[in-house]
Design a protein around this motif. Sequence first.
Motif, PDB file in Angstrom:
ATOM      1  N   LYS A  87      15.243  16.222   4.825  1.00  0.00           N
ATOM      2  CA  LYS A  87      14.990  16.349   3.385  1.00  0.00           C
ATOM      3  C   LYS A  87      15.225  15.020   2.670  1.00  0.00           C
ATOM      4  O   LYS A  87      14.597  14.740   1.644  1.00  0.00           O
ATOM      5  N   ALA A  88      16.133  14.219   3.218  1.00  0.00           N
ATOM      6  CA  ALA A  88      16.363  12.899   2.629  1.00  0.00           C
ATOM      7  C   ALA A  88      15.114  12.043   2.765  1.00  0.00           C
ATOM      8  O   ALA A  88      14.753  11.300   1.850  1.00  0.00           O
ATOM      9  N   MET A  89      14.448  12.159   3.909  1.00  0.00           N
ATOM     10  CA  MET A  89      13.192  11.428   4.115  1.00  0.00           C
ATOM     11  C   MET A  89      12.113  11.936   3.166  1.00  0.00           C
ATOM     12  O   MET A  89      11.358  11.150   2.586  1.00  0.00           O
ATOM     13  N   LEU A  90      12.055  13.259   3.012  1.00  0.00           N
ATOM     14  CA  LEU A  90      11.023  13.856   2.160  1.00  0.00           C
ATOM     15  C   LEU A  90      11.150  13.370   0.730  1.00  0.00           C
ATOM     16  O   LEU A  90      10.177  12.877   0.139  1.00  0.00           O
ATOM     17  N   TYR A  91      12.337  13.476   0.165  1.00  0.00           N
ATOM     18  CA  TYR A  91      12.515  13.059  -1.227  1.00  0.00           C
ATOM     19  C   TYR A  91      12.439  11.539  -1.361  1.00  0.00           C
ATOM     20  O   TYR A  91      11.985  11.027  -2.389  1.00  0.00           O
ATOM     21  N   GLY A  92      12.855  10.826  -0.327  1.00  0.00           N
ATOM     22  CA  GLY A  92      12.714   9.372  -0.350  1.00  0.00           C
ATOM     23  C   GLY A  92      11.257   8.954  -0.355  1.00  0.00           C
ATOM     24  O   GLY A  92      10.861   8.029  -1.068  1.00  0.00           O
ATOM     25  N   ALA A  93      10.444   9.653   0.443  1.00  0.00           N
ATOM     26  CA  ALA A  93       9.010   9.355   0.499  1.00  0.00           C
ATOM     27  C   ALA A  93       8.343   9.642  -0.842  1.00  0.00           C
ATOM     28  O   ALA A  93       7.491   8.870  -1.313  1.00  0.00           O
TER      29      ALA A  93
ATOM     30  N   TRP B 126      18.042   4.071  -5.047  1.00  0.00           N
ATOM     31  CA  TRP B 126      17.730   3.109  -3.987  1.00  0.00           C
ATOM     32  C   TRP B 126      16.281   3.205  -3.525  1.00  0.00           C
ATOM     33  O   TRP B 126      15.666   2.196  -3.176  1.00  0.00           O
ATOM     34  N   THR B 127      15.706   4.397  -3.548  1.00  0.00           N
ATOM     35  CA  THR B 127      14.305   4.509  -3.146  1.00  0.00           C
ATOM     36  C   THR B 127      13.360   4.004  -4.234  1.00  0.00           C
ATOM     37  O   THR B 127      12.294   3.460  -3.935  1.00  0.00           O
ATOM     38  N   LEU B 128      13.754   4.168  -5.488  1.00  0.00           N
ATOM     39  CA  LEU B 128      12.931   3.642  -6.583  1.00  0.00           C
ATOM     40  C   LEU B 128      13.035   2.125  -6.681  1.00  0.00           C
ATOM     41  O   LEU B 128      12.038   1.435  -6.918  1.00  0.00           O
TER      42      LEU B 128
ATOM     43  N   ASP C 284       0.828  -1.199   0.000  1.00  0.00           N
ATOM     44  CA  ASP C 284       0.000   0.000   0.000  1.00  0.00           C
ATOM     45  C   ASP C 284       0.868   1.256   0.000  1.00  0.00           C
ATOM     46  O   ASP C 284       2.076   1.214   0.281  1.00  0.00           O
ATOM     47  N   SER C 285       0.261   2.388  -0.296  1.00  0.00           N
ATOM     48  CA  SER C 285       1.000   3.644  -0.460  1.00  0.00           C
ATOM     49  C   SER C 285       1.718   4.065   0.812  1.00  0.00           C
ATOM     50  O   SER C 285       2.871   4.530   0.762  1.00  0.00           O
ATOM     51  N   LEU C 286       1.064   3.919   1.977  1.00  0.00           N
ATOM     52  CA  LEU C 286       1.693   4.319   3.234  1.00  0.00           C
ATOM     53  C   LEU C 286       2.985   3.537   3.463  1.00  0.00           C
ATOM     54  O   LEU C 286       4.016   4.110   3.842  1.00  0.00           O
ATOM     55  N   THR C 287       2.928   2.234   3.246  1.00  0.00           N
ATOM     56  CA  THR C 287       4.112   1.399   3.451  1.00  0.00           C
ATOM     57  C   THR C 287       5.242   1.812   2.522  1.00  0.00           C
ATOM     58  O   THR C 287       6.405   1.895   2.928  1.00  0.00           O
ATOM     59  N   GLN C 288       4.911   2.106   1.264  1.00  0.00           N
ATOM     60  CA  GLN C 288       5.941   2.500   0.305  1.00  0.00           C
ATOM     61  C   GLN C 288       6.522   3.870   0.652  1.00  0.00           C
ATOM     62  O   GLN C 288       7.717   4.120   0.433  1.00  0.00           O
ATOM     63  N   ILE C 289       5.707   4.760   1.205  1.00  0.00           N
ATOM     64  CA  ILE C 289       6.208   6.064   1.654  1.00  0.00           C
ATOM     65  C   ILE C 289       7.186   5.875   2.812  1.00  0.00           C
ATOM     66  O   ILE C 289       8.256   6.491   2.847  1.00  0.00           O
ATOM     67  N   VAL C 290       6.823   5.018   3.764  1.00  0.00           N
ATOM     68  CA  VAL C 290       7.693   4.747   4.914  1.00  0.00           C
ATOM     69  C   VAL C 290       9.004   4.126   4.450  1.00  0.00           C
ATOM     70  O   VAL C 290      10.091   4.522   4.903  1.00  0.00           O
ATOM     71  N   LEU C 291       8.917   3.143   3.552  1.00  0.00           N
ATOM     72  CA  LEU C 291      10.124   2.500   3.040  1.00  0.00           C
ATOM     73  C   LEU C 291      11.007   3.506   2.303  1.00  0.00           C
ATOM     74  O   LEU C 291      12.226   3.571   2.526  1.00  0.00           O
ATOM     75  N   GLY C 292      10.400   4.323   1.441  1.00  0.00           N
ATOM     76  CA  GLY C 292      11.164   5.315   0.688  1.00  0.00           C
ATOM     77  C   GLY C 292      11.845   6.322   1.608  1.00  0.00           C
ATOM     78  O   GLY C 292      13.021   6.662   1.408  1.00  0.00           O
ATOM     79  N   ALA C 293      11.118   6.775   2.621  1.00  0.00           N
ATOM     80  CA  ALA C 293      11.686   7.744   3.558  1.00  0.00           C
ATOM     81  C   ALA C 293      12.842   7.142   4.344  1.00  0.00           C
ATOM     82  O   ALA C 293      13.871   7.789   4.564  1.00  0.00           O
ATOM     83  N   THR C 294      12.687   5.891   4.758  1.00  0.00           N
ATOM     84  CA  THR C 294      13.734   5.220   5.532  1.00  0.00           C
ATOM     85  C   THR C 294      14.980   4.991   4.685  1.00  0.00           C
ATOM     86  O   THR C 294      16.104   5.202   5.147  1.00  0.00           O
ATOM     87  N   VAL C 295      14.792   4.565   3.443  1.00  0.00           N
ATOM     88  CA  VAL C 295      15.933   4.342   2.552  1.00  0.00           C
ATOM     89  C   VAL C 295      16.598   5.678   2.213  1.00  0.00           C
ATOM     90  O   VAL C 295      17.837   5.782   2.177  1.00  0.00           O
ATOM     91  N   GLY C 296      15.803   6.713   1.983  1.00  0.00           N
ATOM     92  CA  GLY C 296      16.362   8.041   1.725  1.00  0.00           C
ATOM     93  C   GLY C 296      17.218   8.520   2.877  1.00  0.00           C
ATOM     94  O   GLY C 296      18.302   9.076   2.679  1.00  0.00           O
ATOM     95  N   GLU C 297      16.738   8.288   4.088  1.00  0.00           N
ATOM     96  CA  GLU C 297      17.497   8.646   5.286  1.00  0.00           C
ATOM     97  C   GLU C 297      18.804   7.870   5.361  1.00  0.00           C
ATOM     98  O   GLU C 297      19.858   8.421   5.703  1.00  0.00           O
ATOM     99  N   ALA C 298      18.754   6.594   5.024  1.00  0.00           N
ATOM    100  CA  ALA C 298      19.965   5.767   5.070  1.00  0.00           C
ATOM    101  C   ALA C 298      21.014   6.257   4.072  1.00  0.00           C
ATOM    102  O   ALA C 298      22.222   6.175   4.334  1.00  0.00           O
ATOM    103  N   VAL C 299      20.567   6.802   2.946  1.00  0.00           N
ATOM    104  CA  VAL C 299      21.501   7.233   1.896  1.00  0.00           C
ATOM    105  C   VAL C 299      22.066   8.621   2.169  1.00  0.00           C
ATOM    106  O   VAL C 299      23.276   8.847   2.072  1.00  0.00           O
ATOM    107  N   LEU C 300      21.184   9.589   2.516  1.00  0.00           N
ATOM    108  CA  LEU C 300      21.635  10.978   2.632  1.00  0.00           C
ATOM    109  C   LEU C 300      21.242  11.664   3.927  1.00  0.00           C
ATOM    110  O   LEU C 300      21.414  12.881   4.051  1.00  0.00           O
ATOM    111  N   GLY C 301      20.722  10.922   4.902  1.00  0.00           N
ATOM    112  CA  GLY C 301      20.265  11.548   6.133  1.00  0.00           C
ATOM    113  C   GLY C 301      21.333  12.334   6.856  1.00  0.00           C
ATOM    114  O   GLY C 301      21.065  13.407   7.423  1.00  0.00           O
ATOM    115  N   LYS C 302      22.562  11.843   6.865  1.00  0.00           N
ATOM    116  CA  LYS C 302      23.655  12.533   7.555  1.00  0.00           C
ATOM    117  C   LYS C 302      23.929  13.904   6.953  1.00  0.00           C
ATOM    118  O   LYS C 302      24.345  14.832   7.642  1.00  0.00           O
TER     119      LYS C 302
END
Length: 334
Positions: A25-31, A97-99, A2-20
């Motif tokens: 903003k990494a979460m935002l673009y990942g979501a 990675w988020t895609l 579902d969309s919520l799960t994919q948003i959470v996954l994208g945000a988490t992966v975005g954070e893992a890549v560029l959160g530091k």
Amino acid sequence: MDSLTQIVLGATVGEAVLGKKVGNKAMLYGAIAGTIPDLDVLANLFTDTITAIEIHRGFTHSIFFSVLFAPILGWLVSKIEKKSGVGWKGWSWLFFWTLITHPVLDGFTTWGTQFFWPFEYRVAFKNIFVIDPLYTIPFLFFLVLTMFQKRSSPKRQKYNRLGLIVSSCYLIITLVLKGVTYQKFTNALQEQNIYYRQIQTKPAPLNAILWTANVETSDAFLIGDYSLFDTQPITFYSFPKNHHLLGDWIHKPNIKRLIKIAEGGWFTISKKEENLFFNDLRFGLLNNDPENPEFTFSYKLIEKEGVIYAEETEKNREDAQKLMAELWERIMGN
């Protein structure tokens, strides 16, 4: 998923890549990236039902799509976020990675994905339902904890990593449960002296405790379910294939497309008030009434000027409420 799960996954992966480097903003673009592959549902607005089904989880859920669009989106965001200190390459990695993780997760569901598009091979492990609160809620919990930590805080990385670990462990558990329940179904078929050609198993909606099996015999499909809390033998209900009802229609191009969508044969034909319905078995039933079954995905077949069209049957709120009540009762065991 579902969309919520994919948003959470994208945000988490975005954070893992560029959160530091860029924080939330990494979460935002990942979501945002986590929702992009599902834009293929817009095909419903512009094309017929069969074509929309074929498009869903096709090109946009492939490795090719991720490789093609990650640098394009990375370039676009690098122009928007010039002050971030992250260049085109960094943003491209985030989008790749988020895609790519979106279709990877979808590959565990019943519908699966055409991950290797344009090659006609669908990846579908069928071990998790498209909406599973036990997967999403813990994942979301750790994402929220991560969001409120400072960019430089060690806790931020810890919480984000825990979200990925917990969700991945749950996926592994569902794979184990699929193996266990598959053995239960095949043992039951053997004990009941039922000869079958092939079997598919999948979790019931919203959980990984109740599982269902589609079993193909020579002239019918058997559907059975098994809960981890069951104490009685598995009961299989028979549904005639009725493929003969199609008559000459079985040679029509659109019917062949529907059969291909149903993985080559997992469908029944039913007749109601002189109308024929194509029932895709892969997604189960809306009720537990073998005398008057209602399938989750059922298409009314309509002929216009020699061409067969498919019209998806409408579902209402009462269907969902009834299904939820029956589902909860069945999860608790037979």
